[in-house]
Motif scaffolding. Structure first.
Motif, short mmCIF file in Angstrom:
data_model
loop_
_atom_site.label_atom_id
_atom_site.label_comp_id
_atom_site.label_asym_id
_atom_site.label_seq_id
_atom_site.Cartn_x
_atom_site.Cartn_y
_atom_site.Cartn_z
N GLY A 122 0.85 -1.12 0.01
CA GLY A 122 -0.08 -0.06 -0.14
C GLY A 122 1.03 1.23 0.06
O GLY A 122 1.94 1.15 0.66
N PHE A 123 0.24 2.34 -0.68
CA PHE A 123 1.12 3.68 -0.60
C PHE A 123 0.29 4.88 -0.92
O PHE A 123 -1.02 4.55 -1.28
N GLU A 124 0.61 5.78 -0.22
CA GLU A 124 0.03 7.11 -0.77
C GLU A 124 0.33 7.67 -2.10
O GLU A 124 1.08 7.84 -2.75
N ILE A 125 -1.05 7.86 -2.80
CA ILE A 125 -0.92 8.24 -4.12
C ILE A 125 -0.07 9.63 -4.39
O ILE A 125 0.60 9.72 -5.28
N GLY A 126 -0.49 10.61 -3.35
CA GLY A 126 0.30 12.01 -3.49
C GLY A 126 1.61 11.91 -3.34
O GLY A 126 2.51 12.74 -3.77
N THR A 127 2.23 11.03 -2.28
CA THR A 127 3.55 11.04 -1.99
C THR A 127 4.45 9.85 -2.21
O THR A 127 5.72 9.55 -2.14
N LEU A 128 3.77 8.63 -2.88
CA LEU A 128 4.30 7.29 -2.85
C LEU A 128 4.81 6.87 -1.64
O LEU A 128 5.58 5.54 -1.62
N ARG A 129 4.57 7.47 -0.51
CA ARG A 129 5.23 6.48 0.70
C ARG A 129 4.31 5.41 1.15
O ARG A 129 3.32 5.35 1.02
N PRO A 130 4.86 4.70 1.84
CA PRO A 130 4.31 3.28 2.62
C PRO A 130 3.23 3.86 3.43
O PRO A 130 3.60 4.98 3.93
N ILE A 131 2.13 3.21 3.35
CA ILE A 131 1.03 3.63 3.94
C ILE A 131 1.44 3.29 5.60
O ILE A 131 2.06 2.06 5.81
N LYS A 132 0.73 3.99 6.54
CA LYS A 132 1.05 3.71 8.02
C LYS A 132 -0.13 2.82 8.59
O LYS A 132 -0.87 2.54 7.89
N TYR A 133 0.09 2.36 9.90
CA TYR A 133 -0.81 1.50 10.50
C TYR A 133 -2.12 2.34 10.72
O TYR A 133 -3.14 1.44 10.31
N PRO A 172 4.72 -7.81 8.05
CA PRO A 172 5.26 -7.03 9.05
C PRO A 172 5.32 -5.32 8.94
O PRO A 172 5.20 -4.69 9.54
N GLY A 173 5.58 -5.31 7.59
CA GLY A 173 5.70 -4.02 7.01
C GLY A 173 4.55 -3.35 6.36
O GLY A 173 4.39 -2.48 5.79
N GLY A 174 3.33 -3.81 6.78
CA GLY A 174 2.03 -3.44 6.26
C GLY A 174 1.67 -3.98 5.04
O GLY A 174 0.50 -3.52 4.33
N GLN A 175 2.36 -4.82 4.51
CA GLN A 175 2.14 -5.43 3.11
C GLN A 175 0.58 -6.37 3.35
O GLN A 175 0.49 -6.70 4.38
N PHE A 176 -0.12 -6.11 2.42
CA PHE A 176 -1.82 -6.38 2.67
C PHE A 176 -1.77 -7.56 2.03
O PHE A 176 -1.78 -7.93 0.71
N GLU A 177 -2.46 -9.01 2.60
CA GLU A 177 -2.37 -10.30 2.24
C GLU A 177 -3.57 -10.43 2.07
O GLU A 177 -4.58 -10.50 3.08
N LEU A 178 -4.18 -11.03 1.16
CA LEU A 178 -5.46 -12.01 0.82
C LEU A 178 -5.05 -13.50 1.07
O LEU A 178 -4.27 -13.89 -0.01
N SER A 179 -5.58 -14.24 2.06
CA SER A 179 -5.41 -15.62 1.91
C SER A 179 -6.68 -16.11 1.58
O SER A 179 -7.76 -16.27 2.13
N GLY A 180 -6.78 -16.71 0.38
CA GLY A 180 -8.18 -17.17 -0.33
C GLY A 180 -8.76 -18.38 0.08
O GLY A 180 -8.11 -19.25 0.83
N ASP A 224 12.12 3.50 6.22
CA ASP A 224 10.70 4.13 5.97
C ASP A 224 9.57 3.22 5.97
O ASP A 224 8.55 3.80 5.94
N ILE A 225 9.85 2.02 6.32
CA ILE A 225 8.78 0.98 6.24
C ILE A 225 8.02 1.17 7.70
O ILE A 225 8.94 0.76 8.64
N PRO A 226 6.78 1.29 7.87
CA PRO A 226 6.25 1.29 9.07
C PRO A 226 6.06 -0.11 9.75
O PRO A 226 6.24 -1.25 8.84
N ILE A 227 6.21 -0.40 10.94
CA ILE A 227 5.98 -1.62 11.64
C ILE A 227 4.70 -1.85 12.21
O ILE A 227 4.03 -1.11 12.98
N LYS A 230 1.96 -6.02 15.60
CA LYS A 230 1.83 -7.68 16.00
C LYS A 230 2.80 -8.11 16.58
O LYS A 230 4.00 -8.18 16.42
N GLY A 231 2.44 -8.90 17.85
CA GLY A 231 3.38 -9.35 18.73
C GLY A 231 4.66 -10.32 18.35
O GLY A 231 5.84 -10.41 18.48
N ARG A 232 3.98 -11.18 17.23
CA ARG A 232 5.16 -12.04 16.63
C ARG A 232 6.07 -11.37 15.99
O ARG A 232 7.09 -11.85 15.70
N TYR A 233 5.76 -10.38 15.25
CA TYR A 233 6.53 -9.63 14.27
C TYR A 233 7.81 -8.92 15.17
O TYR A 233 8.70 -8.66 14.66
N GLU A 234 7.33 -8.52 16.30
CA GLU A 234 8.53 -7.72 17.23
C GLU A 234 9.71 -9.11 17.66
O GLU A 234 10.67 -8.63 17.56
#
Length: 526
Positions: A122-133, A172-180, A224-227, A230-234
Motif C-alpha cells: 500500500g502507498f499514498e498516491i500523493g507521496t508514494l510513501r508506504p501507508i502507516k498502520y 510486518p511492513g503493512g503488506q496487505f495479504e489476501l489468503s483465499g 521508511d517502512i512502518p512496523i 503484531k506481537g509475533r513480528y516484534e
C-alpha cells in the motif's frame, strides 16, 4: 494417538460449505457475482491497467497529489478475539501425533482445492510513501463495515479480517495479504482475487491510497517502512539479524503470490513436493518482478528470491532430504522439530522462544515455560514459521514467485494446478527432473534470481526447459476440463521470449522512465 478435546478446527484449509466464489465463469471477461455485488471485468485489460468494475476509474497518480487520508468515524462493530489453544492436550504430544497432523491433510482427488494467497504494497498516491498502520486501520475498518468482514483483533488493535474461509492479514511492513478460500476451479480463484481487489480499491481510493503489485519495495529504505503492531513480528524483528543479513528486508520489503494444493496420500505428497521443489526456480524466473531497490536497479530480476538465500538458513532453502528414498511425513516432522522456534502464544500474548526447538518444547524444556508441553495448535503455529521454497502443512505451498499485477495472480495457481493436479503432467515432470542432481537444483536456485530464464542449464537455457514445462501445465489444465488454459496467457509470452517481467521493467526504467522508478507505482497499480 493422543486424546484430544477439539474446540475448533486447527486448520483453515478446508472446503467451505458456503458458496464463496460462485459457479465457474467461462472466462474472466464474464460477469462475476460475489456477495450480491455485481461487477464486470474490463476486457482487453493490460497488466498496467487499473481494474474497472463499472465504478469510476482511478485517476492517474498526478491527479492525486496533495490528497489527504479520509478518516471514517462510524461505529466499530464487535471484534472477534484471536484464537488460541484451539486443541487442548489431554496427554503429551508424541511424534506420531505430529505425523498424523500432516497426514490428516490427505483427501481424495474430488476434494482437492486451490488456495491462493497474495501480498501487495500500500502507498499514498500523493507521496508514494508506504501507508502507516493508522491508515491501514481505517482501511480494514472500512472493508469490515462496507463488505461484511469480521474483524480480527490483537488487544485493542485491528490486525486482519475474516469472511468465510477467506482472510485478510498484515505482513510486518503493512503488506496487505489476501489468503483465499479453498476453491474448486481457477475461474473461482480469479473471481475471488478480483472481488478482493475491487473491495480494497473501493475503500482505498477514497483515502488516496493505491496498491502496488511487485515482489520488492522499489523505492523506500528499510527505515521508511512502518512496523505493524503484531506481537509475533516484534519477536522476529529482534531475531532476524542474528541469523542472516537480509531477514528484515524479507519481513518488511517483500511481497509474494503463492498457491496451496492438496494431496491424496503420503506418496502423492512426496511426488508433488519433489516436482514443486525441482521446478520452483522456473516459477521464480517466470514471475520475476523485483529488479529495483531504493530507486535503482539492484542487479537482480527477483530481489525477493535472493533475499531468502540470506534470511535464516535453518528454515529456508531447497530441502535436499525431500529427494531421499526415505522421505515422507515423518522425515518432514523430524526436520521441523529441529527448526528453531519463534514464539509460543499464551494468555493473549506472544512468548519469545527464539533459539529453542519444538523438540525442546515437547520435552518441557522451554526456559520461559518450564514443564509446559505443546498442543497441536502450537505445532500448527510452528509450521507457519518455516520458509522453504515448498512448504508442507496439511497441504503443499508453492512459495517461489514474486508478487505482481492481477493477471499474474491468476496465472501462478494455473501454472501449478496444471502441473500437479494432473497425473500425466505430474509424471512427465518427475521423469524430466529425475536425473537432476542436488547440485543442479541448488545452482538454479542460486542463479535464477539474477539471470532468470536466461540461466544456462545443461545444453541450453532454463527457458528451453520452461517451454516444455509450460506445455505440460497447459495440457494438464486441458485435461481438467474447466476451460482454464486462458489463465496461462499472461506468462506464455514470458516463456516464449525468455524476457521476464523484471526485464521489461528495467527496459522502461532505462527508456521512457528516464531512470526514475516512480512511474512503477502507476505501471503496476492494482
Amino acid at each position: 494417538m493422543m486424546a484430544l478435546i477439539s474446540q475448533t478446527n486447527p486448520s483453515s484449509y478446508i472446503r467451505s460449505d458456503q458458496n464463496v466464489a460462485l459457479n465457474a465463469a467461462s472466462n474472466v471477461g464474464d460477469m462475476i457475482v460475489s456477495r450480491n455485488k455485481a461487477f464486470k471485468i474490463k476486457e482487453g485489460m493490460t497488466s498496467s491497467s487499473s481494474l474497472s468494475w463499472g465504478a469510476k476509474k482511478m485517476p492517474r497518480i498526478s491527479n492525486f497529489d496533495g490528497l489527504r487520508c479520509k478518516r471514517d468515524h462510524r461505529m466499530i462493530v464487535a471484534a472477534s478475539p484471536p484464537t488460541e489453544d484451539a486443541v487442548i492436550a489431554a496427554e503429551p504430544l508424541t511424534k506420531e501425533d505430529l505425523v498424523g497432523y500432516l497426514a490428516s491433510g490427505c483427501k481424495p482427488k474430488d476434494k482437492w482445492r486451490i488456495g491462493t494467497e497474495h501480498e501487495k504494497f500500500g502507498f499514498e498516491i500523493g507521496t508514494l510513501r508506504p501507508i502507516k498502520y493508522e491508515q491501514i486501520k481505517h482501511l480494514l475498518n472500512g472493508l469490515a463495515e462496507r463488505f461484511d468482514w469480521e474483524k480480527i483483533m490483537e488487544g485493542d488493535k485491528i490486525i486482519g479480517l475474516k469472511q468465510g474461509k477467506q482472510s485478510i492479514s498484515l505482513e510486518p511492513g503493512g503488506q496487505f495479504e489476501l489468503s483465499g478460500a479453498p476453491l474448486e476451479t481457477l475461474h473461482q480463484t480469479c473471481a475471488e482475487v478480483n472481488s478482493h481487489l475491487y473491495q480494497v480499491k473501493a475503500v482505498a481510493e477514497e483515502m488516496g491510497i493505491g496498491f502496488l503489485g511487485i515482489g520488492f519495495q522499489p523505492k523506500w529504505e528499510l527505515k521508511d517502512i512502518p512496523i505493524m503492531p503484531k506481537g509475533r513480528y516484534e519477536i522476529m524483528r529482534k531475531y532476524m539479524p542474528k541469523v542472516g543479513s537480509l531477514g528484515l528486508d524479507m519481513m518488511f520489503r517483500t511481497c509474494t503470490v503463492q498457491v496451496n494444493l492438496d494431496f491424496s496420500s503420503e506418496s502423492d505428497m512426496i511426488r508433488k513436493f519433489r516436482a514443486g521443489l525441482a521446478l520452483q526456480p522456473i516459477a521464480t524466473a517466470i514471475f520475476a518482478n523485483s529488479p529495483f531497490t531504493e530507486g535503482k536497479p539492484n542487479g537482480y530480476l527477483s530481489m525477493r528470491s535472493h533475499i531468502w538465500t540470506d534470511t535464516d538458513m535453518n528454515r529456508t532453502g531447497m530441502l535436499p532430504f525431500v529427494f531421499d528414498d526415505s522421505f515422507g511425513f515423518e522425515q518432514y516432522v523430524e526436520y521441523a522439530l529441529d527448526v528453531p522456534m519463534y514464539f509460543v502464544y499464551r494468555n493473549k500474548r506472544y512468548i519469545d522462544c527464539t533459539g529453542m526447538s519444538f523438540r525442546d518444547f515437547m520435552a518441557g524444556k522451554l526456559p520461559l515455560l518450564l514443564g509446559e508441553l505443546p498442543t497441536l495448535n502450537d505445532w500448527e503455529n510452528h509450521l507457519t514459521t518455516i520458509f522453504p521454497e515448498v512448504r508442507l502443512k496439511r497441504y503443499l505451498e508453492m512459495r517461489g514467485a514474486d508478487g505482481g499485477p492481477w493477471r499474474r495472480l491468476c496465472a501462478l495457481p494455473a501454472f501449478w494446478v496444471g502441473l500437479l493436479y494432473d497425473e500425466v503432467s505430474l509424471q512427465h515432470i518427475l521423469d524430466m527432473t529425475a536425473d537432476w542432481t542436488l547440485e543442479e537444483r541448488q545452482m538454479l536456485r542460486n542463479k535464477v534470481p539474477k539471470t532468470g530464464l536466461k540461466t544456462p542449464f545443461r545444453d541450453g537455457l532454463l527457458r528451453h526447459v520452461a517451454e516444455d514445462v509450460l506445455e505440460l501445465a497447459k495440457d494438464g489444465l486441458e485435461r481438467r476440463g474447466y476451460k482454464e488454459t486462458g489463465f496461462l496467457k499472461e506468462v506464455t509470452e514470458v516463456v516464449r521470449t525468455g524476457v521476464t517481467p523484471a526485464e521489461k521493467l528495467l527496459e522502461l526504467y532505462h527508456g521512457s522512465w528516464s531512470q526514475c522508478v516512480d512511474p512503477i507505482f502507476e505501471e503496476l497499480l492494482y
